[in-house]
Design an enzyme around this catalytic site. Sequence first.
Site, PDB file in Angstrom:
ATOM      1  N   LYS A 162       0.854  -1.198   0.000  1.00 43.72           N
ATOM      2  CA  LYS A 162       0.000   0.000   0.000  1.00 43.72           C
ATOM      3  C   LYS A 162       0.888   1.246   0.000  1.00 43.72           C
ATOM      4  O   LYS A 162       1.495   1.599   1.010  1.00 43.72           O
ATOM      5  CB  LYS A 162      -0.902   0.054   1.237  1.00 43.72           C
ATOM      6  CG  LYS A 162      -1.903   1.210   1.110  1.00 43.72           C
ATOM      7  CD  LYS A 162      -2.315   1.827   2.423  1.00 43.72           C
ATOM      8  CE  LYS A 162      -1.551   3.047   2.816  1.00 43.72           C
ATOM      9  NZ  LYS A 162      -1.712   4.225   1.962  1.00 43.72           N
TER      10      LYS A 162
ATOM     11  N   GLY B 124      -4.809   3.174  -1.587  1.00 41.52           N
ATOM     12  CA  GLY B 124      -5.951   3.584  -0.767  1.00 41.52           C
ATOM     13  C   GLY B 124      -5.458   4.379   0.420  1.00 41.52           C
ATOM     14  O   GLY B 124      -4.270   4.704   0.511  1.00 41.52           O
TER      15      GLY B 124
ATOM     16  N   PRO C 272      -6.016   4.803   6.978  1.00 43.97           N
ATOM     17  CA  PRO C 272      -7.009   4.274   7.921  1.00 43.97           C
ATOM     18  C   PRO C 272      -7.816   3.097   7.366  1.00 43.97           C
ATOM     19  O   PRO C 272      -8.310   2.269   8.129  1.00 43.97           O
ATOM     20  CB  PRO C 272      -7.907   5.490   8.184  1.00 43.97           C
ATOM     21  CG  PRO C 272      -7.006   6.665   7.944  1.00 43.97           C
ATOM     22  CD  PRO C 272      -6.094   6.256   6.824  1.00 43.97           C
TER      23      PRO C 272
ATOM     24  N   VAL D 213      -7.003   0.992   4.008  1.00 45.73           N
ATOM     25  CA  VAL D 213      -6.167  -0.099   3.460  1.00 45.73           C
ATOM     26  C   VAL D 213      -4.991  -0.423   4.390  1.00 45.73           C
ATOM     27  O   VAL D 213      -4.714  -1.601   4.679  1.00 45.73           O
ATOM     28  CB  VAL D 213      -5.667   0.276   2.047  1.00 45.73           C
ATOM     29  CG1 VAL D 213      -4.695  -0.772   1.515  1.00 45.73           C
ATOM     30  CG2 VAL D 213      -6.853   0.412   1.101  1.00 45.73           C
ATOM     31  N   GLY D 214      -4.308   0.618   4.883  1.00 45.76           N
ATOM     32  CA  GLY D 214      -3.156   0.393   5.773  1.00 45.76           C
ATOM     33  C   GLY D 214      -3.574  -0.361   7.025  1.00 45.76           C
ATOM     34  O   GLY D 214      -2.935  -1.346   7.425  1.00 45.76           O
TER      35      GLY D 214
ATOM     36  N   GLU E  75      10.295   1.890  10.197  1.00 49.45           N
ATOM     37  CA  GLU E  75      11.248   2.970   9.893  1.00 49.45           C
ATOM     38  C   GLU E  75      10.486   4.261  10.135  1.00 49.45           C
ATOM     39  O   GLU E  75       9.597   4.611   9.366  1.00 49.45           O
ATOM     40  CB  GLU E  75      11.698   2.896   8.432  1.00 49.45           C
ATOM     41  CG  GLU E  75      12.454   1.644   8.059  1.00 49.45           C
ATOM     42  CD  GLU E  75      13.773   1.512   8.798  1.00 49.45           C
ATOM     43  OE1 GLU E  75      14.300   2.534   9.284  1.00 49.45           O
ATOM     44  OE2 GLU E  75      14.254   0.375   8.907  1.00 49.45           O
TER      45      GLU E  75
ATOM     46  N   CYS F  57      13.586  11.561   6.316  1.00 46.77           N
ATOM     47  CA  CYS F  57      13.616  11.109   7.715  1.00 46.77           C
ATOM     48  C   CYS F  57      14.996  11.230   8.332  1.00 46.77           C
ATOM     49  O   CYS F  57      15.127  11.433   9.528  1.00 46.77           O
ATOM     50  CB  CYS F  57      13.074   9.689   7.823  1.00 46.77           C
ATOM     51  SG  CYS F  57      13.790   8.559   6.643  1.00 46.77           S
TER      52      CYS F  57
ATOM     53  N   GLU G  51       9.944  16.364  14.743  1.00 48.53           N
ATOM     54  CA  GLU G  51      10.268  16.180  13.327  1.00 48.53           C
ATOM     55  C   GLU G  51       9.379  17.122  12.524  1.00 48.53           C
ATOM     56  O   GLU G  51       8.160  16.922  12.455  1.00 48.53           O
ATOM     57  CB  GLU G  51      10.017  14.728  12.905  1.00 48.53           C
ATOM     58  CG  GLU G  51      10.417  14.484  11.465  1.00 48.53           C
ATOM     59  CD  GLU G  51      10.219  13.049  11.010  1.00 48.53           C
ATOM     60  OE1 GLU G  51       9.115  12.508  11.183  1.00 48.53           O
ATOM     61  OE2 GLU G  51      11.180  12.473  10.470  1.00 48.53           O
TER      62      GLU G  51
HETATM   63  P1  NDP Z   1       1.879   8.593   8.019  1.00 49.50           P
HETATM   64  O1  NDP Z   1       2.772   7.906   8.943  1.00 49.50           O
HETATM   65  O2  NDP Z   1       0.464   8.761   8.431  1.00 49.50           O
HETATM   66  O3  NDP Z   1       1.890   7.852   6.591  1.00 49.50           O
HETATM   67  C1  NDP Z   1       2.726   6.779   6.236  1.00 49.50           C
HETATM   68  C2  NDP Z   1       1.915   5.642   5.648  1.00 49.50           C
HETATM   69  O4  NDP Z   1       1.052   5.102   6.657  1.00 49.50           O
HETATM   70  C3  NDP Z   1       0.987   6.071   4.516  1.00 49.50           C
HETATM   71  O5  NDP Z   1       0.923   5.057   3.545  1.00 49.50           O
HETATM   72  C4  NDP Z   1      -0.324   6.218   5.237  1.00 49.50           C
HETATM   73  O6  NDP Z   1      -1.443   6.145   4.393  1.00 49.50           O
HETATM   74  C5  NDP Z   1      -0.286   5.040   6.179  1.00 49.50           C
HETATM   75  N1  NDP Z   1      -1.228   5.119   7.290  1.00 49.50           N
HETATM   76  C6  NDP Z   1      -1.857   6.190   7.817  1.00 49.50           C
HETATM   77  N2  NDP Z   1      -2.666   5.830   8.830  1.00 49.50           N
HETATM   78  C7  NDP Z   1      -2.557   4.478   8.950  1.00 49.50           C
HETATM   79  C8  NDP Z   1      -3.129   3.509   9.813  1.00 49.50           C
HETATM   80  N3  NDP Z   1      -3.977   3.855  10.769  1.00 49.50           N
HETATM   81  N4  NDP Z   1      -2.787   2.206   9.663  1.00 49.50           N
HETATM   82  C9  NDP Z   1      -1.906   1.843   8.729  1.00 49.50           C
HETATM   83  N5  NDP Z   1      -1.325   2.725   7.857  1.00 49.50           N
HETATM   84  C10 NDP Z   1      -1.649   4.024   7.974  1.00 49.50           C
HETATM   85  O7  NDP Z   1       2.535  10.003   7.691  1.00 49.50           O
HETATM   86  P2  NDP Z   1       1.827  11.355   7.180  1.00 49.50           P
HETATM   87  O8  NDP Z   1       1.695  11.291   5.723  1.00 49.50           O
HETATM   88  O9  NDP Z   1       0.581  11.628   7.960  1.00 49.50           O
HETATM   89  O10 NDP Z   1       2.921  12.437   7.604  1.00 49.50           O
HETATM   90  C11 NDP Z   1       2.863  13.080   8.868  1.00 49.50           C
HETATM   91  C12 NDP Z   1       4.239  13.276   9.442  1.00 49.50           C
HETATM   92  O11 NDP Z   1       4.885  12.037   9.584  1.00 49.50           O
HETATM   93  C13 NDP Z   1       5.198  14.084   8.569  1.00 49.50           C
HETATM   94  O12 NDP Z   1       5.018  15.431   8.739  1.00 49.50           O
HETATM   95  C14 NDP Z   1       6.525  13.600   9.046  1.00 49.50           C
HETATM   96  O13 NDP Z   1       6.901  14.292  10.222  1.00 49.50           O
HETATM   97  C15 NDP Z   1       6.264  12.165   9.393  1.00 49.50           C
HETATM   98  N6  NDP Z   1       6.682  11.251   8.313  1.00 49.50           N
HETATM   99  C16 NDP Z   1       7.872  10.649   8.446  1.00 49.50           C
HETATM  100  C17 NDP Z   1       8.336   9.830   7.442  1.00 49.50           C
HETATM  101  C18 NDP Z   1       9.658   9.179   7.557  1.00 49.50           C
HETATM  102  O14 NDP Z   1      10.154   8.619   6.577  1.00 49.50           O
HETATM  103  N7  NDP Z   1      10.267   9.197   8.720  1.00 49.50           N
HETATM  104  C19 NDP Z   1       7.576   9.608   6.203  1.00 49.50           C
HETATM  105  C20 NDP Z   1       6.294  10.279   6.184  1.00 49.50           C
HETATM  106  C21 NDP Z   1       5.905  11.053   7.206  1.00 49.50           C
HETATM  107  P3  NDP Z   1      -2.004   7.418   3.594  1.00 49.50           P
HETATM  108  O15 NDP Z   1      -1.070   8.540   3.775  1.00 49.50           O
HETATM  109  O16 NDP Z   1      -2.052   6.922   2.230  1.00 49.50           O
HETATM  110  O17 NDP Z   1      -3.355   7.693   4.147  1.00 49.50           O
END
Ligand code: NDP
Length: 464
Positions: free
Chosen positions: A169, A200, A203, A205-206, A244, A278, A372
């Site tokens: 996903k 997707g 909330p 698909v993940g 990660e 990150c 972060e």
């Molecule tokens: P998320 O951690 O929410 O997103 C990462 C992945 O997790 C996406 O595919 C997302 O889906 C999915 N996801 C979201 N909610 C759930 C859940 N309940 N169960 C399973 N999977 C889920 O990061 P955000 O996009 O909200 O970013 C917010 C902050 O996170 C950033 O500002 C940054 O600080 C940090 N971040 C850090 C990263 C890193 O590499 N260290 C990478 C990305 C974010 P979808 O987005 O498709 O809804």
Amino acid sequence: MNRDSLYIGGRWVPSAAGRTLPVENPATEEIIAHVPAGTAEDVDRAVTAARAAFDDWARTPMAERGAMLGKLHEALSARAGDIARTVGLELGTPLKVAKAVQAGLPLTVLRGYADLAANPAAEESIGHSLITHEPVGVVGAITPWNYPLHQVVAKVAAALAAGCPVVLKPSELTPLVAYLLLDAADEAGLPPGVLNLVPGTGPEVGAAIAAHPDVDMVSFTGSTATGRAVSHAAADRIAKVSLELGGKSANIILAGAELTKAVKVGVGNAFLNSGQTCTAWTRMLVHRSYYAEAVELAAATAEGYRTGDPFDEATRLGPLVSAGQRDRVRGFVERATARRVAGAAAVPEKGYFVAPTVFADVDPGSELAQEEIFGPVLSIIPFADDDEAVRIANNSRYGLAGGVWGDPDRALAVARRMRTGAVDINGAAFNPVAPFGGYKQSGIGRELGSYGMAEFQQTKAIQR
Ligand code: NDP
């Protein structure tokens, strides 16, 4: 390519609910595509296909899996230009960086796994025990938007090499580049069910992947908050999890370091991909002997970064990925009480841009130094001696990466004391086959190279 479909069991298929999600270009705010909004039912179909593929794929000799990954690498390499353009459109990475990092890095990582699997290590014996490494099972991979193909490939290539089928996903913000990977997998002839794509929302698909009873391992990259939720969901069935997560890395510039290079490379690292990295060195720790000089140089370097159209060759900084991310970053900047020494540069009105921003005299315990931010925002902090530098660097709930500049022996001694998964001394290059991962709340487990593959394996002892 079928951006209106999911990829399950070796075929492009429609989503059960038929709903879609828009994909936005963050530089122009235009909708550039729609992809299916997958559902829990789609996840179930994909997991069933992966489970059906498991026995054969797990029993395929590793060298043959390596040859298959080699074919996938060939098919994906042919799409390198498309990859860079696609990430430029859906994420806003400037084209030059997109070519080198967003396309170049995952291709290198994939090639590495093809080679690793093609030359499997000999099995080990301990006394009368034969030690074997076997695939952990069906893997759910949940990835973020900041390096949308690299983060996918780091999981998929390692899992496939280890013998695990994958249900992927990608982030809903950047799902398009994953289609290029599935398109390449289809062309390369990966066996049906070995790699499945369900785009997707997190909330829906993940969460369905994390909680699915037939997913043996969840490999997640993203925020610490979501990583925690994924971990909780997997804990109910004691499924393996690798995480990660976030970072707040320190770049320590010791007394006697080559200041100009240390500061310039440090600013470049902090602002790579508009700071949405990150491992970004978002805290620059500078010895007091040349602190004022470093602040001035960092501010001037940041002000010199051109922000704008990712497809303009002169652009150094693109937009942030979304309006939400821009607003989040602006919030940190507005709440900050430290001395702002850069950040007033004009940015395009349309698109989700934030000016490159530098704060000096940052309190190591403040929000700026602890959270972060994930935008082009650098905090500079002075220190008096190596002990204080290490204390400040380790004063973080994260521990993903870091840098040290100075005499190599002294820098190595400091690097050893940093509670973090990686440290670069005097700007040493990223190593795509070295283990990558975090201490503390930056994660659990390692990606890349042989350590990354080992995450997807179980270890068995056979006494004979
Ligand atoms: P998320 O951690 O929410 O997103 C990462 C992945 O997790 C996406 O595919 C997302 O889906 C999915 N996801 C979201 N909610 C759930 C859940 N309940 N169960 C399973 N999977 C889920 O990061 P955000 O996009 O909200 O970013 C917010 C902050 O996170 C950033 O500002 C940054 O600080 C940090 N971040 C850090 C990263 C890193 O590499 N260290 C990478 C990305 C974010 P979808 O987005 O498709 O809804």
